[in-house]
Scaffold this motif. Structure first.
Motif, mmCIF file in Angstrom:
data_model
loop_
_atom_site.group_PDB
_atom_site.id
_atom_site.type_symbol
_atom_site.label_atom_id
_atom_site.label_comp_id
_atom_site.label_asym_id
_atom_site.label_seq_id
_atom_site.Cartn_x
_atom_site.Cartn_y
_atom_site.Cartn_z
ATOM 1 N N THR A 159 0.924 -1.185 -0.224
ATOM 2 C CA THR A 159 -0.242 -0.186 -0.511
ATOM 3 C C THR A 159 1.002 1.427 0.406
ATOM 4 N N PRO A 160 0.443 2.253 -0.570
ATOM 5 C CA PRO A 160 1.337 2.901 -1.076
ATOM 6 C C PRO A 160 1.677 3.719 0.329
ATOM 7 N N GLN A 161 2.569 4.475 0.490
ATOM 8 C CA GLN A 161 2.781 5.342 2.060
ATOM 9 C C GLN A 161 1.324 6.650 2.000
ATOM 10 N N THR A 162 1.149 7.129 1.403
ATOM 11 C CA THR A 162 0.579 7.925 1.433
ATOM 12 C C THR A 162 -0.851 7.521 1.623
ATOM 13 N N VAL A 163 -1.394 6.564 0.977
ATOM 14 C CA VAL A 163 -2.684 5.983 0.924
ATOM 15 C C VAL A 163 -3.383 5.277 2.299
ATOM 16 N N GLN A 164 -1.689 4.729 3.815
ATOM 17 C CA GLN A 164 -1.550 4.429 4.536
ATOM 18 C C GLN A 164 -1.650 5.551 5.438
ATOM 19 N N ARG A 165 -0.808 6.558 5.401
ATOM 20 C CA ARG A 165 -1.126 7.978 6.396
ATOM 21 C C ARG A 165 -2.872 8.247 6.398
#
Lengths: 276, 248
Positions: free
Chosen positions: B117-123
């Motif tokens: 999962t992309p970091q931006t989506v995770q955050r």
């Protein structure tokens, strides 16, 4: 006795069908097979393993259960180490009252209740460790504690025990654990308001497995189980304490489970005078 | 008609679908959008008070524990070929299933989501999760162990648990064609479902298979129930690794 066998060989053969239970006090997972065997009216051999002396990590015990967990059941040359599942095995393998429903849907409900109790019991264990077991373990010298932990067979469990022996639980962890216990007891109370037992009209392993974890709550955590708040839960506790198999099992206690007699008194449940 | 409601096409969903295929029972698959926390919507909570992401609706029952639902299906169908008449073997089937789920399910979900999962989506997801009023609270020893493990160690911890479970499977298959006893059972379905997810989520899993394990895995892949379940999950559009964490 079969011809040609010595007395000890004959005794060994005869004992092979007799369940051998290696476990601690009748408390939590350790107590589960003891309560089941008592309800089945089964003869068995009880080998006491003192968790507070880390006997589950001694060479003799590791020879039968290399993971060093309790309880361990040996029956008909097979070894069983999962405390909840071994209850179903004992019910199927031994004569006596049925503790597992025959209806698949009721069986699902029983198993689900056992699973939910195991999750909630984590919180009881944390509170119990914080209040009593942890101080008992930490009363040992650091050197003795490290010696005992070094005997634990797997790195994962050595880490777990080291953490548990050092554990200073945060306020949040204790508060969350307490909240979980309170919520779960209320959930049990709501279930028992609608049925006599936790998985329907009959007494089942769901009641046994839950009782093994919650039997001491009126003493160890009175805030979570005031009778005015959870009357059906307290009634359920009384009914199980009144079962002959229950106090017979608690008579095996040498340590933490001896508090059951105090709880029975608190609940005004009479117990036989010949029991300690 | 049986109905699987699922937020992902991972091990639990796959194991349920495979079991239904083995029993020849029809079923549909409905999806939940876990990124929008649909598992905690009022509608889904009618099926699962706890808001579990995988639920089986069957014979008027709503079962939100997939492992126990598998046992139910086999017992209700009196499917002796998925369980055993021997109480000791039945114990082994149940114990192996529970051990593998306990060792692998959470770690695979963690590893899959964090690695894919992309970091931006995770955050963004974690921010919304923190504010969600229905967010469950982890408590007890699970919370204590989670808090004791530094964030940068959690991935290696999770991988170690998966490796240990795989070693257990390999040990059981070293001298046996199936995980429990001499016959195929629910334990094989559960183990395959978890290894299938592991192969999707982790690198090098198949290469780590011991020969006997590789043979068993291939035999499982050849089963009609497995390929049928795979097709049904693909058609449902469920992703194998979209099981996001619910404990922030």
């Amino acid at each position: 006795m079969a011809q040609g066998l010595s007395a000890s060989q004959g005794a060994l053969l005869a004992s092979m069908d007799r369940p051998q239970v290696y476990t601690w006090d009748p408390n939590s997972n350790s107590g589960k097979p003891l309560f089941v065997l008592a309800e089945k009216g089964a003869e068995f051999d009880y080998h006491y393993i003192d968790l507070l002396e880390f006997e589950q990590h001694g060479a003799d015990y590791l020879a039968i259960n290399p993971a060093g967990t309790v309880p361990t059941l040996i029956h008909n040359q097979r070894t069983f180490t999962e405390s909840t599942e071994m209850g179903e095995y004992l019910d199927a393998a031994l004569p006596g009252p049925r503790l597992v429903p025959t209806d698949p849907a009721e069986r699902y409900a029983m198993r689900l209740r056992c699973r939910l109790t195991d999750i909630a019991a984590e919180s009881i264990s944390v509170i119990g460790w914080n209040n009593s077991l942890g101080p008992m373990v930490r009363s040992k010298s650091p050197e003795e504690l490290e010696r005992l932990i070094a005997r634990i067979p797997t790195e994962e469990r050595r880490v777990s025990w080291r953490r548990a022996s050092e554990a200073s639980f945060s306020d949040r962890q204790l508060a969350d654990a307490q909240a979980k216990i309170v919520d779960y007891v209320r959930e049990l109370d709501a279930v028992l308001a609608k049925s006599a037992w936790l998985a329907g009209p009959g007494f089942t392993l769901a009641d046994i497995m839950t009782f093994a974890n919650f039997y001491s709550l009126p003493l160890s955590n009175p805030v979570a189980c005031q009778e005015a708040d959870v009357p059906c839960f307290i009634d359920w506790l009384r009914r199980i304490y009144a079962r002959p198999a229950t106090m017979t099992t608690f008579a095996l206690a040498r340590s933490i489970a001896m508090r059951a007699f105090k709880v029975a008194d608190m609940l005004n449940v009479p117990w036989r005078e010949d029991l300690p | 008609m049986n109905r699987i409601i699922a937020g992902h096409g991972g091990a639990s969903t796959f194991a349920l679908a495979t079991t239904l295929e083995e029993l020849g029972q029809p079923y549909t698959i409905s999806s939940l959008d876990l990124s929008q926390f649909e598992q905690w919507d009022e509608g889904h909570r009618r099926h699962s008070a706890a808001g579990e992401p995988v639920v089986l609706l069957c014979s008027g029952l709503a079962m939100d524990n997939p492992l126990l639902a598998m046992l139910y299906l086999a017992e209700a169908a009196d499917a002796c070929d998925l369980l055993s008449q021997d109480p000791a073997d039945t114990y082994q089937i149940q114990a192996v299933m529970a051990q593998l789920m306990g060792q692998m399910s959470g770690p695979l979900a963690y590893l899959g989501w964090h690695s894919r999962t992309p970091q931006t989506v995770q955050r963004d997801y974690l921010d919304r999760l923190e504010r969600h009023p229905q967010r469950p609270v982890l408590s007890g020893w699970s919370a204590v162990w989670r808090d004791a493990v530094p964030e940068d160690q959690r991935a290696s911890d999770a991988r170690a648990k998966v490796d240990k479970a795989m070693a257990m499977i390999a040990a059981r298959l070293a001298n046996n064609a199936w995980l429990v006893g001499a016959r195929f059972s629910l334990a094989d379905i559960m183990a395959f479902a978890l290894l299938r997810e592991a192969r999707t989520v982790l690198d090098g899993v198949s290469a780590a298979f011991a020969p006997a394990m590789g043979q068993w895995f291939a035999a499982m892949e050849r089963r009609h129930s497995v390929s049928a379940a795979q097709r049904r999950i693909q058609l449902s559009g469920l992703d194998t690794i979209s099981c996001a964490p619910v404990f922030a």
